[in-house]
Motif scaffolding. Structure first.
Motif, short mmCIF file in Angstrom:
data_model
loop_
_atom_site.label_atom_id
_atom_site.label_comp_id
_atom_site.label_asym_id
_atom_site.label_seq_id
_atom_site.Cartn_x
_atom_site.Cartn_y
_atom_site.Cartn_z
N GLY A 152 0.81 -1.21 0.00
CA GLY A 152 0.00 0.00 0.00
C GLY A 152 0.84 1.26 0.00
O GLY A 152 0.38 2.32 -0.44
N GLY A 153 2.07 1.15 0.50
CA GLY A 153 2.96 2.30 0.50
C GLY A 153 3.28 2.78 -0.91
O GLY A 153 3.48 3.98 -1.13
N ILE A 154 3.32 1.86 -1.86
CA ILE A 154 3.59 2.24 -3.26
C ILE A 154 2.45 3.08 -3.80
O ILE A 154 2.65 4.12 -4.45
N VAL A 155 1.22 2.64 -3.52
CA VAL A 155 0.05 3.41 -3.96
C VAL A 155 0.02 4.77 -3.27
O VAL A 155 -0.33 5.79 -3.87
N GLY A 156 0.41 4.78 -1.99
CA GLY A 156 0.43 6.03 -1.24
C GLY A 156 1.37 7.05 -1.85
O GLY A 156 1.11 8.25 -1.81
N ILE A 157 2.50 6.59 -2.41
CA ILE A 157 3.46 7.49 -3.05
C ILE A 157 2.79 8.25 -4.20
O ILE A 157 2.92 9.47 -4.32
N TRP A 158 2.06 7.52 -5.02
CA TRP A 158 1.38 8.18 -6.14
C TRP A 158 0.26 9.07 -5.65
O TRP A 158 0.08 10.20 -6.13
N PHE A 159 -0.49 8.60 -4.67
CA PHE A 159 -1.67 9.33 -4.22
C PHE A 159 -1.31 10.65 -3.55
O PHE A 159 -2.04 11.64 -3.68
N VAL A 160 -0.19 10.69 -2.80
CA VAL A 160 0.20 11.92 -2.13
C VAL A 160 0.45 13.03 -3.14
O VAL A 160 -0.05 14.15 -3.00
N GLY A 161 1.25 12.74 -4.17
CA GLY A 161 1.56 13.76 -5.17
C GLY A 161 0.32 14.29 -5.88
O GLY A 161 0.20 15.49 -6.16
N TRP A 162 -0.63 13.40 -6.14
CA TRP A 162 -1.85 13.81 -6.83
C TRP A 162 -2.78 14.61 -5.92
O TRP A 162 -3.32 15.65 -6.30
N SER A 163 -2.97 14.14 -4.68
CA SER A 163 -3.95 14.75 -3.79
C SER A 163 -3.48 16.09 -3.24
O SER A 163 -4.29 16.99 -3.02
N VAL A 164 -2.17 16.25 -3.01
CA VAL A 164 -1.67 17.50 -2.45
C VAL A 164 -1.92 18.66 -3.40
O VAL A 164 -2.28 19.77 -2.98
N THR A 165 -1.75 18.43 -4.69
CA THR A 165 -1.98 19.51 -5.66
C THR A 165 -3.45 19.89 -5.73
O THR A 165 -3.78 21.01 -6.13
N LYS A 166 -4.33 18.98 -5.35
CA LYS A 166 -5.77 19.25 -5.40
C LYS A 166 -6.29 19.93 -4.14
O LYS A 166 -7.10 20.86 -4.22
N THR A 167 -5.84 19.46 -2.97
CA THR A 167 -6.48 19.91 -1.72
C THR A 167 -5.53 20.52 -0.71
O THR A 167 -6.00 21.12 0.26
N GLY A 168 -4.22 20.37 -0.85
CA GLY A 168 -3.30 20.95 0.12
C GLY A 168 -2.77 19.94 1.12
O GLY A 168 -3.40 18.92 1.39
#
Length: 444
Positions: free
Chosen positions: A300-316
């Motif tokens: 799940g940590g691998i998925v988290g790597i991708w998700f952090v970069g995507w979500s931060v640009t959207k919501t902070g």
């Protein structure tokens, strides 16, 4: 033609870089070192368990390894941050690597099936005691040196990674740590069974040397202010330590994150302590599949790597952080209610995705709120606080699960709850409390 080939070579090199050259080198060195650490600690656990398999005090002897590794974080961690802020961080990391390699190699003459050469056969009990004592001392000493190495690594990220790429950098580090832990644990069992404890010690020392070589290849220009070394006097150390603690208390974001991270560490401490009993007893997973079962969620940590970069640009940053805390807590509670291994495994993967998002964002949030001259002290204080909460959770969950809650059994239609389930629910509630606390203070 020559210009074209040079351009092609430069592009091919760029493909293999994570963010930039310095970060790639630091990431690779830290990963190799972490795999060596996990391999070393796991093999030592297997070695002591095998050596004392017929002894009643074997669990206590094994727990001594974790205690030896944790105590330096409590006793030395805050003071180490003072010196990290004064010293050249790249040089500090290299010195710590060399010293840790030498300490680990010092165990080679002591560990093994044969008695110590300077002790006779009648004193084999003393020989065993000396082996255990030497192991605990080396683990404690290497952990003490890590209190200088780890904050230096995190503080250095602020200089080598652009601010807008810090979430991705910390996400990569967090996700890689999960994978390294899984890989190191699996490798340790094979290494111990077929190659023995001495090779594991040698491999861990070699990992420190690899880290030393790689960190030396970095080209870092630290600000001149961070290279000033003041006169080492005891009252200066305590004064600067107090300045770091006061900085955390005065800045709302740092104070909020410290309390949230403490709750996160407390919840994870409970989960990690009771994982064996929950998986083998509540989920009825066979012992031979236990190692595989606990390693899969780390993906799940691998998925988290991708998700952090995507979500931060959207919501902070902060919004993603407290949302991830809330989701991880809810997932933990749902997992605690499960008796089906497959559903629980899916829940663990989802929980790890949320946890990796939260952990990846702590570093950027801390760096954004911390003055450059206090980064070492702030990171060390956070490490000490989270270690304390984790140890407290380990003690309380072990004590309550063995005494007051041992005979508890609750039945609600299709749900059966025992001590392990109830304590895991408490762990999830701790994470939810941390997420709600950050949400409440987000705009103040």
């Amino acid at each position: 033609m020559r210009h074209y080939s040079q351009k092609l070579l430069a592009l091919s090199r760029q493909r293999f870089l994570l963010i930039n050259r310095n970060y790639t080198i630091l990431w690779l060195g830290s990963t190799i070192s972490l795999v060596g650490d996990v391999l070393f600690m796991t093999v030592l656990t297997l070695w002591i368990g095998t050596l004392l398999q017929n002894q009643s005090y074997a669990p206590l002897a094994i727990s001594g390894i974790a205690l030896s590794a944790a105590l330096p974080a409590l006793l030395i961690g805050p003071f180490a941050g003072v010196f990290v802020d004064r010293w050249h961080k790249q040089k500090t990391m290299r010195v710590m690597d060399v010293m840790r390699a030498l300490l680990v190699l010092s165990l080679l003459p002591l560990l093994g099936p044969d008695p110590l050469p300077f002790l006779s056969a009648p004193t084999s009990a003393l020989s065993l005691l000396m082996k255990l004592g030497a192991t605990y001392l080396v683990v404690a000493a290497t952990s003490s040196l890590s209190q200088f190495f780890n904050p230096s690594t995190k503080a250095l990220l602020g200089w080598i990674v652009p601010e807008e790429k810090l979430p991705r950098a910390f996400a990569l580090t967090t996700g890689t740590a999960m994978i390294a832990w899984s890989f190191g644990s699996a490798l340790a069992g094979i290494c111990y069974a077929y190659l023995g404890v001495r090779l594991a010690i040698t491999l861990n020392a070699a990992s420190f040397i690899c880290s030393w070589l790689l960190i030396g290849c970095m080209r870092v220009s630290e600000p001149a202010a961070s290279l000033v070394i003041q006169k080492e006097r005891l009252h200066y150390v305590f004064k600067e330590l107090w300045e770091g603690l006061r900085c955390i208390e005065e800045k709302l974001l740092l104070r909020t994150l410290l309390r949230a991270e403490s709750l996160l560490a407390f919840g994870l401490g409970i989960i990690n302590t009771l994982a064996f009993f929950f998986i083998t007893q509540n989920l009825h997973v066979p012992l031979n599949l236990y190692g595989l079962f606990i390693s899969v969620p780390s993906l799940g940590g691998i998925v988290g790597i991708w998700f952090v970069g995507w979500s931060v640009t959207k919501t902070g940053h902060l919004r993603v952080y407290y949302t991830a805390m809330l989701l991880a807590g809810i997932a933990m509670i749902l997992i605690a209610l499960q008796s089906q291994p497959l559903l629980a495994l899916i829940g663990m993967v989802l929980s790890n995705i949320a946890q990796s998002c939260a952990e990846a964002l702590v570093g950027p949030l801390l760096l954004s709120a911390t003055p450059g001259r206090m980064e070492g002290r702030v990171f060390s204080t956070f490490g000490t606080a989270t270690t304390t909460c984790s140890l407290l959770a380990t003690f309380l969950s072990g004590y309550l699960g063995s005494t007051l809650l041992q005979t508890v059994a609750l039945h609600f239609s299709a749900i059966d709850l025992n001590a392990t389930s109830l304590l895991n629910i408490c762990a999830g509630m701790a994470l939810i409390a941390g997420g709600l606390y950050v949400y409440r203070h987000r705009d103040r």
